[in-house]
Write a protein that holds these residues in place. Structure first.
Motif, PDB file in Angstrom:
ATOM      1  N   PRO A 140       3.791  -0.847   7.794  1.00 26.88           N
ATOM      2  CA  PRO A 140       4.439  -1.688   6.775  1.00 26.88           C
ATOM      3  C   PRO A 140       3.457  -2.322   5.789  1.00 26.88           C
ATOM      4  N   LEU A 141       2.143  -2.097   5.987  1.00 30.17           N
ATOM      5  CA  LEU A 141       1.136  -2.759   5.165  1.00 30.17           C
ATOM      6  C   LEU A 141       0.813  -1.927   3.923  1.00 30.17           C
ATOM      7  N   TRP A 142       0.945  -2.573   2.771  1.00 26.65           N
ATOM      8  CA  TRP A 142       0.670  -1.932   1.492  1.00 26.65           C
ATOM      9  C   TRP A 142      -0.647  -2.466   0.943  1.00 26.65           C
ATOM     10  N   ARG A 143      -1.437  -1.573   0.318  1.00 29.05           N
ATOM     11  CA  ARG A 143      -2.695  -2.015  -0.297  1.00 29.05           C
ATOM     12  C   ARG A 143      -3.015  -1.072  -1.456  1.00 29.05           C
ATOM     13  N   GLY A 144      -2.551  -1.453  -2.640  1.00 28.93           N
ATOM     14  CA  GLY A 144      -2.676  -0.595  -3.809  1.00 28.93           C
ATOM     15  C   GLY A 144      -4.094  -0.466  -4.324  1.00 28.93           C
ATOM     16  N   GLU A 145      -4.490   0.767  -4.644  1.00 32.82           N
ATOM     17  CA  GLU A 145      -5.803   1.043  -5.218  1.00 32.82           C
ATOM     18  C   GLU A 145      -5.668   2.085  -6.319  1.00 32.82           C
ATOM     19  N   LEU A 146      -6.372   1.865  -7.413  1.00 33.84           N
ATOM     20  CA  LEU A 146      -6.390   2.843  -8.491  1.00 33.84           C
ATOM     21  C   LEU A 146      -7.777   2.833  -9.140  1.00 33.84           C
ATOM     22  N   LEU A 176      -5.586  -4.051  -5.146  1.00 32.05           N
ATOM     23  CA  LEU A 176      -4.675  -5.146  -4.859  1.00 32.05           C
ATOM     24  C   LEU A 176      -4.855  -5.630  -3.424  1.00 32.05           C
ATOM     25  N   PRO A 177      -4.607  -6.920  -3.170  1.00 30.17           N
ATOM     26  CA  PRO A 177      -4.722  -7.428  -1.803  1.00 30.17           C
ATOM     27  C   PRO A 177      -3.630  -6.835  -0.918  1.00 30.17           C
ATOM     28  N   PRO A 178      -3.893  -6.676   0.380  1.00 31.15           N
ATOM     29  CA  PRO A 178      -2.880  -6.114   1.289  1.00 31.15           C
ATOM     30  C   PRO A 178      -1.673  -7.037   1.418  1.00 31.15           C
ATOM     31  N   GLU A 179      -0.516  -6.439   1.572  1.00 22.13           N
ATOM     32  CA  GLU A 179       0.718  -7.202   1.751  1.00 22.13           C
ATOM     33  C   GLU A 179       1.720  -6.373   2.551  1.00 22.13           C
ATOM     34  N   GLU A 180       2.587  -7.053   3.267  1.00 19.92           N
ATOM     35  CA  GLU A 180       3.616  -6.366   4.053  1.00 19.92           C
ATOM     36  C   GLU A 180       4.937  -6.386   3.301  1.00 19.92           C
ATOM     37  N   SER A 181       5.643  -5.289   3.376  1.00 22.81           N
ATOM     38  CA  SER A 181       6.971  -5.209   2.770  1.00 22.81           C
ATOM     39  C   SER A 181       7.728  -4.051   3.392  1.00 22.81           C
ATOM     40  N   SER A 182       9.012  -4.275   3.602  1.00 16.37           N
ATOM     41  CA  SER A 182       9.875  -3.224   4.124  1.00 16.37           C
ATOM     42  C   SER A 182      10.838  -2.721   3.051  1.00 16.37           C
ATOM     43  N   SER A 183      10.664  -3.208   1.815  1.00 19.52           N
ATOM     44  CA  SER A 183      11.538  -2.810   0.718  1.00 19.52           C
ATOM     45  C   SER A 183      11.335  -1.339   0.392  1.00 19.52           C
TER      46      SER A 183
END
Length: 218
Positions: A140-146, A176-183
């Motif tokens: 569930p952990l998101w961590r965007g990188e580009l 981007l900093p890591p964040e949890e989301s189930s969306s």
């Protein structure tokens, strides 16, 4: 003018007090930066004026799973290039997409040839070196990188910039900093944030802008 002078008179003793409270003047530069006006930043490269520009976002060496990131990034960069008068006009991304679909040997074409076929004078070639929304696809952990590199190519004369980096100029990365989301839509939203911030980083390479003084004290 009187108000500005009064602000300085009040601010300087306050900075001195904070400096002594912090146990030295190591933090005074940071504190002073908070009161300083924005800093002017010159463009890294000045584009030739009055040119029609194609923004070509590619993932040739690091294919991304989420293909919409390419159109999102190209459209946002194009918008900023026009807004800040870096480009006289830009080629819509859907024209490039249609050409890719209709041209069986598209990958054999040079960047200059692609730009010429679409009526551009210059091509801003943006290569996606790394794009990630998650470290673990099942979690569930998101961590965007580009991460991207860019080149400016003239359709007649070839690469204009950077002259000393054939692989392209490295653009400041967006992490981007890591964040949890189930969306179920979180990945799409995150991709748009990455595209928007990277578009700003890319476009700013080509026009004069101002940034908070605090960014110079890092």
């Amino acid at each position: 003018m009187a108000t500005s002078r009064l602000a300085k008179i009040v601010a300087m003793p306050l900075l001195a007090l904070l400096c002594s409270t912090l146990g030295g003047c190591g933090g005074i530069g940071w504190l002073a930066a908070q009161f300083a006006p924005p800093k002017k930043v010159e463009p890294v490269y000045r584009m030739p004026s009055n040119k029609k520009i194609l923004v070509f976002v590619d993932d040739l060496l690091a294919e991304v799973r989420y293909q919409p990131i390419k159109s999102e990034l190209a459209e946002r960069i194009s918008e900023r290039l026009s807004q800040h008068k870096v480009a006289a006009s830009t080629i819509p991304y859907d024209q490039l997409a249609a050409m890719m679909t209709a041209t069986s040997d598209f990958r054999r074409l040079s960047i200059s040839e692609i730009g010429a076929k679409l009526g551009a004078d210059l091509v801003l070639y943006v290569h996606i070196d790394k794009f990630s929304l998650k470290d673990d696809e099942s979690g569930p952990l998101w961590r965007g990188e580009l991460h991207t590199t860019v080149r400016v190519v003239d359709i007649k004369g070839g690469r204009l910039w950077p002259e000393d980096k054939p692989e392209g100029y490295p653009v400041p990365a967006v992490d981007l900093p890591p964040e949890e989301s189930s969306s179920p839509n979180h990945g799409t939203e995150l991709s748009r944030i990455l595209a928007d911030r990277m578009a700003e980083n890319v476009a700013r390479l080509f026009y004069e802008h101002r940034v908070p003084a605090s960014e110079f004290y890092k």
